[in-house]
Design an enzyme around this catalytic site. Structure first.
Site, short mmCIF file in Angstrom:
data_model
loop_
_atom_site.label_atom_id
_atom_site.label_comp_id
_atom_site.label_asym_id
_atom_site.label_seq_id
_atom_site.Cartn_x
_atom_site.Cartn_y
_atom_site.Cartn_z
CD GLN A 145 -1.01 -0.67 3.63
OE1 GLN A 145 -2.37 -0.75 3.65
NE2 GLN A 145 -0.45 -1.29 4.79
CG ASP A 158 -1.98 1.45 14.42
OD1 ASP A 158 -2.10 1.13 15.71
OD2 ASP A 158 -2.77 1.05 13.51
CD GLU A 170 -0.33 -4.77 9.40
OE1 GLU A 170 -1.16 -4.02 10.31
OE2 GLU A 170 -0.30 -4.59 8.34
CG ASP A 211 -4.12 -13.24 4.42
OD1 ASP A 211 -4.64 -12.25 4.18
OD2 ASP A 211 -4.87 -14.28 4.48
CG ASP A 263 -7.07 -1.88 14.91
OD1 ASP A 263 -7.34 -0.95 14.20
OD2 ASP A 263 -5.80 -1.82 15.49
CG ASP A 323 -12.31 2.54 5.53
OD1 ASP A 323 -12.86 2.30 6.62
OD2 ASP A 323 -11.46 3.53 5.51
N1 SPD Z 1 -11.88 5.11 7.77
C1 SPD Z 1 -10.69 4.82 8.48
C2 SPD Z 1 -10.77 3.67 9.20
C3 SPD Z 1 -9.51 3.40 9.74
C4 SPD Z 1 -9.74 2.22 10.93
N2 SPD Z 1 -8.43 1.63 11.07
C5 SPD Z 1 -7.64 2.16 12.14
C6 SPD Z 1 -6.65 1.86 12.64
C7 SPD Z 1 -6.04 2.01 13.76
N3 SPD Z 1 -5.13 1.05 14.60
#
Ligand code: SPD
Length: 276
Positions: free
Chosen positions: A32, A87, A107, A138, A156, A159
């Site tokens: 990405q 993160d 991750e 994955d 977590d 989108d």
């Molecule tokens: N529209 C953005 C949604 C983001 C969701 N993921 C956030 C990751 C934070 N750990």
């Protein structure tokens, strides 16, 4: 000099912008487009494929709500899986529980971990905790290999676009629930009631088929579309089992017992749509 503004194009009919001081990272990873900006009010901001993922100022509501609602509902959670979450924000919250023996983070993109360690120091580098186990892979295969394993699973994710779309599918929810121990609980990033009503409804129907006490809840996050984001709680254990339990040390920048309860109150148009 002209001002710089960061604006995301998630919806063709809606935009919000953050004022940028400077760009800190701009990298095409294997998976990405990863950017980190220093922004004026919200601090360092992680952006993946043009979509804001978190800011230093307002991530805490997201991370406390996606983790503590399922963690508090389950008695003494020991094994936890975080899907995505590179993160480290959710990992930091999960490791606050002394009952946790292992927190696996699945991750796909190692670069998210690397850059977040540098630019989001408030997460406290949770990766050095001996209970943290980062798997750069994955999540689907991992879930398949680990049925009945986890007390809590936290999805977590980004989108439902591109490679993350599968993480909002029936197949993913089936695998996730199968990977829970009896009585275990999951919470998933589950989008925005105004913009994503039909997707959330589909996910709720799936969750209802797979568990006895699914419920949708919500947190205010100003930098996400519509100023907030929702989560799907999926479990045979009611979320209310977690109400009024003592919090582990370090929790409650966003969460408190009233917020916990209020998060499950939905605007009428949406409540009707979801629960009938
Ligand atoms: N529209 C953005 C949604 C983001 C969701 N993921 C956030 C990751 C934070 N750990």
């Amino acid at each position: 000099m002209s001002e710089l503004w960061l604006s995301e194009d998630l919806h063709p009919y809606y935009r919000k912008s953050l004022k940028i001081n400077k760009k800190l990272v701009d990298e095409q990873t294997e998976y990405q487009h990863l950017q980190v900006f220093e922004t004026e009010f919200f601090g360092n901001t992680l952006v993946l494929d043009g979509i804001i993922q978190l800011t230093e100022r307002d991530n805490i509501g997201y991370h406390e709500m996606i983790t503590h609602i399922p963690m508090l509902a389950v008695k003494e959670p020991k094994r936890v899986l975080i899907v995505g979450g590179g993160d480290g924000g959710s990992l930091q919250q999960v490791l606050r529980y002394s009952s946790v023996e292992e927190a696996v983070v699945c991750e796909l993109d190692q670069r998210v971990v690397d850059h977040s360690r540098k630019y989001f120091p408030a997460f406290g580098d949770p990766w050095v905790d001996p209970r943290a186990n980062l798997l750069v892979r994955d999540a689907f295969g991992y879930l398949e290999e680990n049925p009945g394993t986890f007390d809590v699973i936290i999805s977590d994710t980004t989108d439902p676009i591109g490679m993350a779309e599968r993480l909002f599918s029936d197949e993913f929810y089936n695998l996730m629930v199968r990977a829970l121990k009896p009585g275990g609980a999951a919470a998933t990033q589950c989008e925005q009631p105004f913009f994503d009503t039909s997707l959330i409804k589909t996910i709720y129907e799936t969750s209802k088929r797979l568990s006895r006490h699914p419920a949708y809840y919500y947190a205010q996050i100003p930098t996400y579309p519509g100023g907030g984001i929702g989560f799907m709680y999926v479990s045979d254990t009611p979320w209310s089992n977690g109400l009024n339990k003592p919090y582990p040390a370090g929790v409650n920048n966003y969460l408190n017992p009233l917020m916990h309860q209020a998060a499950f109150a939905l605007p009428e148009f949406f409540r009707r749509e979801l629960y009938g």
